[in-house]
Enzyme design. Sequence first.
Site, mmCIF file in Angstrom:
data_model
loop_
_atom_site.group_PDB
_atom_site.id
_atom_site.type_symbol
_atom_site.label_atom_id
_atom_site.label_comp_id
_atom_site.label_asym_id
_atom_site.label_seq_id
_atom_site.Cartn_x
_atom_site.Cartn_y
_atom_site.Cartn_z
ATOM 1 N N ARG A 1 35.476 45.895 37.210
ATOM 2 C CA ARG A 1 34.297 46.056 38.052
ATOM 3 C C ARG A 1 33.078 46.091 37.150
ATOM 4 O O ARG A 1 33.161 46.554 36.006
ATOM 5 C CB ARG A 1 34.342 47.391 38.813
ATOM 6 C CG ARG A 1 35.069 47.333 40.141
ATOM 7 C CD ARG A 1 34.309 46.521 41.187
ATOM 8 N NE ARG A 1 34.976 46.503 42.468
ATOM 9 C CZ ARG A 1 35.898 45.621 42.840
ATOM 10 N NH1 ARG A 1 36.281 44.664 42.035
ATOM 11 N NH2 ARG A 1 36.428 45.665 44.054
ATOM 12 N N HIS B 1 32.993 36.666 39.733
ATOM 13 C CA HIS B 1 33.888 37.573 40.469
ATOM 14 C C HIS B 1 34.905 36.777 41.308
ATOM 15 O O HIS B 1 34.940 36.885 42.535
ATOM 16 C CB HIS B 1 33.082 38.538 41.347
ATOM 17 C CG HIS B 1 33.831 39.788 41.705
ATOM 18 N ND1 HIS B 1 33.233 41.005 41.886
ATOM 19 C CD2 HIS B 1 35.166 40.011 41.921
ATOM 20 C CE1 HIS B 1 34.150 41.912 42.218
ATOM 21 N NE2 HIS B 1 35.332 41.319 42.239
ATOM 22 N N GLU C 1 25.893 42.965 39.911
ATOM 23 C CA GLU C 1 26.152 41.593 40.369
ATOM 24 C C GLU C 1 25.719 41.429 41.827
ATOM 25 O O GLU C 1 25.764 42.393 42.593
ATOM 26 C CB GLU C 1 27.644 41.240 40.196
ATOM 27 C CG GLU C 1 28.585 42.057 41.048
ATOM 28 C CD GLU C 1 30.057 41.733 40.749
ATOM 29 O OE1 GLU C 1 30.474 41.692 39.583
ATOM 30 O OE2 GLU C 1 30.787 41.535 41.747
HETATM 31 C C1 DGY Z 1 39.178 43.214 44.576
HETATM 32 O O1 DGY Z 1 40.040 42.968 45.417
HETATM 33 O O2 DGY Z 1 38.818 44.366 44.320
HETATM 34 C C2 DGY Z 1 38.576 42.053 43.879
HETATM 35 O O3 DGY Z 1 37.682 42.454 42.900
HETATM 36 C C3 DGY Z 1 37.920 41.118 44.877
HETATM 37 O O4 DGY Z 1 36.809 41.753 45.419
#
Ligand code: DGY
Length: 330
Positions: free
Chosen positions: A240, A287, A269
């Site tokens: 993240r 992402h 982001e």
């Molecule tokens: C998640 O599933 O957390 C991925 O980062 C896609 O958003």
Amino acid sequence: MTRPKVLVARAIFPETIARLAQHFDVEANQADEAWGKEQFVARLQGKAGVFTTGSERVDGELLDACPQLKICANMAVGYNNFDVDAMTARGVLATNAPDVLTETTADFGFALLMATARRIAESEHYLRRGEWTRWRFDMFAGSDIHGSTLGIIGMGRIGQGIARRGALGFGMKVIYHNRSRLDAATEAQCQAIYVGKEELLRTADHVVLVVPYSPASHHTIGAAELALMKPSATLVNIARGGIVDDAALAAALRDKRIAAAGLDVFEGEPKVHPDLLTVPNVVLTPHIASATVPTRRAMADLAVDNLIAYLTRGEAKTPLNPAVLSAPRK
Ligand code: DGY
């Protein structure tokens, strides 16, 4: 009989809307308009459920403004967009989409690691710019994956998938750091050795971050941690934004304090720290770690399963706050 109303916050597969429409009155955002908080609250009025994609913030203030909302189903395994405590306190169910994306995301983590260590994006840009006029012995010489040491921070399901790929597919020595150590059987399956964070940063040739975001994991990697890494090391973040201090990383890449980085997630982001856009030794992707068509369908299906199960039967497949199942919002 009136049917529950459900809001789909972002554009999604038409089949997802069609499935929901079999059970609910659906308001969808197929135009993918960017709603501010006020608009989101306005759209949520009268809705019993919302399908979110991981970027819509749900907190106490929003829930107080939407008293009929009973379930928020995230089409993502990560759920740092949810204030789960606030949801639990108000009897609102939170669900996420684990498991269905594990192998796809681990594939991508490995792809980003390979692209980073072997300088694939950088060399491709060079070729496209028409700069390749003559071969040289040291052109885009990177670092090896096979036989090297892979350090994984965050050893949940995705981290374990990356460990298996590294150990079994590429003969890597795998070390990991996690809040809690895995049981012996899982360690053996992943051929992974538990170490402290500092030892991992000092000894790994490649560091991959798969730790969930929380205030406690904010800036897990900052200037001090980058300074511990080998100058030849690579860093990959598929976790993240906010797990890495992006400004500190850009400086470390510029000064060659580490060799290269691969980033799929960013602080703030979709904005990207401007310094990351100017250093050549970083691979940047928007992402997309879980982005294959079958996996995105499976993630959407799981969010829909949760909405249907909860709003029609009071059940859920992947609840984050199962206490709500016995103490729902009235
Ligand atoms: C998640 O599933 O957390 C991925 O980062 C896609 O958003």
